[in-house]
Design a protein around this motif. Structure first.
Motif, PDB file in Angstrom:
ATOM      1  N   ARG A   1       0.809  -1.236   0.000  1.00 58.40           N
ATOM      2  CA  ARG A   1       0.000   0.000   0.000  1.00 58.40           C
ATOM      3  C   ARG A   1       0.834   1.275   0.000  1.00 58.40           C
ATOM      4  NH1 ARG A   1       0.001   1.606   5.433  1.00 58.40           N
ATOM      5  NH2 ARG A   1       0.518  -0.107   6.825  1.00 58.40           N
ATOM      6  N   THR A   2       2.122   1.195   0.361  1.00 58.89           N
ATOM      7  CA  THR A   2       2.954   2.406   0.433  1.00 58.89           C
ATOM      8  C   THR A   2       4.314   2.192  -0.247  1.00 58.89           C
ATOM      9  OG1 THR A   2       3.783   1.699   2.598  1.00 58.89           O
ATOM     10  CG2 THR A   2       1.898   3.208   2.590  1.00 58.89           C
ATOM     11  N   PRO A   3       4.324   1.912  -1.545  1.00 54.23           N
ATOM     12  CA  PRO A   3       5.582   1.590  -2.206  1.00 54.23           C
ATOM     13  C   PRO A   3       6.592   2.735  -2.256  1.00 54.23           C
ATOM     14  CG  PRO A   3       3.840   1.849  -3.818  1.00 54.23           C
ATOM     15  CD  PRO A   3       3.195   1.906  -2.465  1.00 54.23           C
ATOM     16  N   LYS A   4       6.130   3.981  -2.163  1.00 59.22           N
ATOM     17  CA  LYS A   4       7.049   5.119  -2.222  1.00 59.22           C
ATOM     18  C   LYS A   4       7.594   5.507  -0.840  1.00 59.22           C
ATOM     19  CE  LYS A   4       5.094   7.116  -6.405  1.00 59.22           C
ATOM     20  NZ  LYS A   4       5.877   6.390  -7.320  1.00 59.22           N
ATOM     21  N   ALA A   5       7.049   4.912   0.211  1.00 57.37           N
ATOM     22  CA  ALA A   5       7.522   5.184   1.570  1.00 57.37           C
ATOM     23  C   ALA A   5       8.850   4.458   1.812  1.00 57.37           C
ATOM     24  CB  ALA A   5       6.475   4.737   2.587  1.00 57.37           C
ATOM     25  N   ALA A   6       9.461   4.744   2.942  1.00 54.15           N
ATOM     26  CA  ALA A   6      10.776   4.179   3.264  1.00 54.15           C
ATOM     27  C   ALA A   6      10.735   2.665   3.441  1.00 54.15           C
ATOM     28  CB  ALA A   6      11.294   4.821   4.548  1.00 54.15           C
ATOM     29  N   PHE A   7      11.800   2.022   3.003  1.00 52.34           N
ATOM     30  CA  PHE A   7      12.065   0.605   3.276  1.00 52.34           C
ATOM     31  C   PHE A   7      13.372   0.591   4.036  1.00 52.34           C
ATOM     32  CE2 PHE A   7      14.049  -3.472   2.483  1.00 52.34           C
ATOM     33  CZ  PHE A   7      13.001  -4.368   2.639  1.00 52.34           C
ATOM     34  N   VAL A   8      13.341   0.255   5.316  1.00 51.81           N
ATOM     35  CA  VAL A   8      14.521   0.320   6.175  1.00 51.81           C
ATOM     36  C   VAL A   8      14.904  -1.089   6.610  1.00 51.81           C
ATOM     37  CG1 VAL A   8      15.461   1.239   8.328  1.00 51.81           C
ATOM     38  CG2 VAL A   8      13.845   2.609   6.979  1.00 51.81           C
ATOM     39  N   THR A   9      16.172  -1.445   6.374  1.00 54.42           N
ATOM     40  CA  THR A   9      16.673  -2.770   6.737  1.00 54.42           C
ATOM     41  C   THR A   9      17.558  -2.686   7.969  1.00 54.42           C
ATOM     42  OG1 THR A   9      16.663  -3.493   4.435  1.00 54.42           O
ATOM     43  CG2 THR A   9      18.076  -4.712   5.935  1.00 54.42           C
ATOM     44  N   VAL A  10      17.331  -3.596   8.910  1.00 54.54           N
ATOM     45  CA  VAL A  10      18.203  -3.723  10.078  1.00 54.54           C
ATOM     46  C   VAL A  10      18.695  -5.159  10.117  1.00 54.54           C
ATOM     47  CG1 VAL A  10      18.362  -3.658  12.592  1.00 54.54           C
ATOM     48  CG2 VAL A  10      16.971  -1.966  11.393  1.00 54.54           C
ATOM     49  N   ASN A  11      20.012  -5.346  10.056  1.00 53.61           N
ATOM     50  CA  ASN A  11      20.589  -6.671  10.197  1.00 53.61           C
ATOM     51  C   ASN A  11      20.818  -6.912  11.688  1.00 53.61           C
ATOM     52  OD1 ASN A  11      22.082  -8.996  10.303  1.00 53.61           O
ATOM     53  ND2 ASN A  11      23.428  -8.436   8.621  1.00 53.61           N
ATOM     54  N   CYS A  12      19.909  -7.626  12.318  1.00 52.72           N
ATOM     55  CA  CYS A  12      19.952  -7.836  13.766  1.00 52.72           C
ATOM     56  C   CYS A  12      21.206  -8.587  14.197  1.00 52.72           C
ATOM     57  CB  CYS A  12      18.701  -8.586  14.220  1.00 52.72           C
ATOM     58  SG  CYS A  12      17.179  -7.681  13.866  1.00 52.72           S
ATOM     59  N   ASP A  13      21.767  -9.401  13.309  1.00 50.46           N
ATOM     60  CA  ASP A  13      22.990 -10.126  13.618  1.00 50.46           C
ATOM     61  C   ASP A  13      24.145  -9.170  13.914  1.00 50.46           C
ATOM     62  OD1 ASP A  13      24.572 -12.466  13.891  1.00 50.46           O
ATOM     63  OD2 ASP A  13      25.333 -12.191  11.850  1.00 50.46           O
ATOM     64  N   ALA A  14      24.161  -8.027  13.257  1.00 47.15           N
ATOM     65  CA  ALA A  14      25.231  -7.048  13.466  1.00 47.15           C
ATOM     66  C   ALA A  14      25.181  -6.444  14.855  1.00 47.15           C
ATOM     67  CB  ALA A  14      25.142  -5.939  12.418  1.00 47.15           C
ATOM     68  N   TYR A  15      24.013  -6.525  15.505  1.00 46.77           N
ATOM     69  CA  TYR A  15      23.850  -5.928  16.831  1.00 46.77           C
ATOM     70  C   TYR A  15      23.663  -6.974  17.921  1.00 46.77           C
ATOM     71  CZ  TYR A  15      23.011  -1.837  13.972  1.00 46.77           C
ATOM     72  OH  TYR A  15      23.142  -0.825  13.059  1.00 46.77           O
ATOM     73  N   ALA A  16      23.998  -8.233  17.639  1.00 40.76           N
ATOM     74  CA  ALA A  16      23.775  -9.307  18.605  1.00 40.76           C
ATOM     75  C   ALA A  16      24.520  -9.071  19.912  1.00 40.76           C
ATOM     76  CB  ALA A  16      24.174 -10.650  17.997  1.00 40.76           C
ATOM     77  N   THR A  17      25.646  -8.379  19.862  1.00 37.83           N
ATOM     78  CA  THR A  17      26.420  -8.137  21.083  1.00 37.83           C
ATOM     79  C   THR A  17      26.172  -6.754  21.672  1.00 37.83           C
ATOM     80  OG1 THR A  17      28.316  -7.413  19.768  1.00 37.83           O
ATOM     81  CG2 THR A  17      28.246  -9.734  20.418  1.00 37.83           C
ATOM     82  N   GLY A  18      25.291  -5.978  21.068  1.00 41.49           N
ATOM     83  CA  GLY A  18      24.966  -4.656  21.615  1.00 41.49           C
ATOM     84  C   GLY A  18      24.730  -3.636  20.526  1.00 41.49           C
ATOM     85  N   GLY A  19      24.088  -2.557  20.903  1.00 41.59           N
ATOM     86  CA  GLY A  19      23.844  -1.464  19.976  1.00 41.59           C
ATOM     87  C   GLY A  19      22.502  -1.506  19.274  1.00 41.59           C
TER      88      GLY A  19
END
Length: 160
Positions: free
Chosen positions: A23-41
């Motif tokens: 429904r909102t193809p022009k809105a933001a698509f934000v990716t977070v790689n949770c593995d990169a933050y497994a130890t914090g942050g």
């Protein structure tokens, strides 16, 4: 929704495709790689003053490797999914956020959960209920939807 699949099977590709036909193809698509933050942050990355959840406002947040989210952040994510509000790190007020969440993991969620698996299972349950989508059926759906779109000029509705 949550995609299940081994690394390199296109989980982010499928998430982005769902965003593009949503429904909102022009809105933001934000990716977070949770593995990169497994130890914090991950707390700051998701809930900071310029966190991923706020950046995805009105669009889609893709949480890759959701199984690697630390326990404390799982609690905050659960609240966000249930209430559609967040509290910034260090903040005191609740902010309403309208964001679609798609997650992915290569972990077998039906088999062994980590020691804190009850919370992870609740998080996954809030993300998808019973809609865990292995990538082979997802690929089949996308191929069929492309053929359908070519034939009649529009994409079919997403499967329930």
């Amino acid at each position: 929704m949550i995609f299940l699949g081994e690394p390199g099977t296109g989980k982010e590709f499928f998430a982005r495709r769902l965003h593009e036909i949503g429904r909102t193809p022009k809105a933001a698509f934000v990716t977070v790689n949770c593995d990169a933050y497994a130890t914090g942050g991950s707390d700051l990355a998701l809930f900071g003053s310029d966190g991923a959840i706020e950046r995805a406002q009105g669009g889609t947040l893709f949480l890759d490797e959701i199984g690697d989210v630390p326990l404390g952040v799982q609690v905050k994510l659960l609240r966000f999914l249930q209430e559609q509000t967040i509290q910034r790190v260090g903040g005191r007020t609740e902010l309403a956020v309208d964001t679609r969440v798609i997650a992915a993991t290569n972990a077998d969620l039906q088999r062994g959960m980590p020691a804190d698996g009850r919370r992870l299972q609740a998080l996954v349950g809030d993300l998808c209920g019973d809609r865990q989508l292995p990538l082979l059926p997802a690929l089949r759906y996308l191929v069929m939807s492309q053929a359908f779109a070519s034939a009649v000029g529009q994409a079919p509705p997403l499967p329930a």
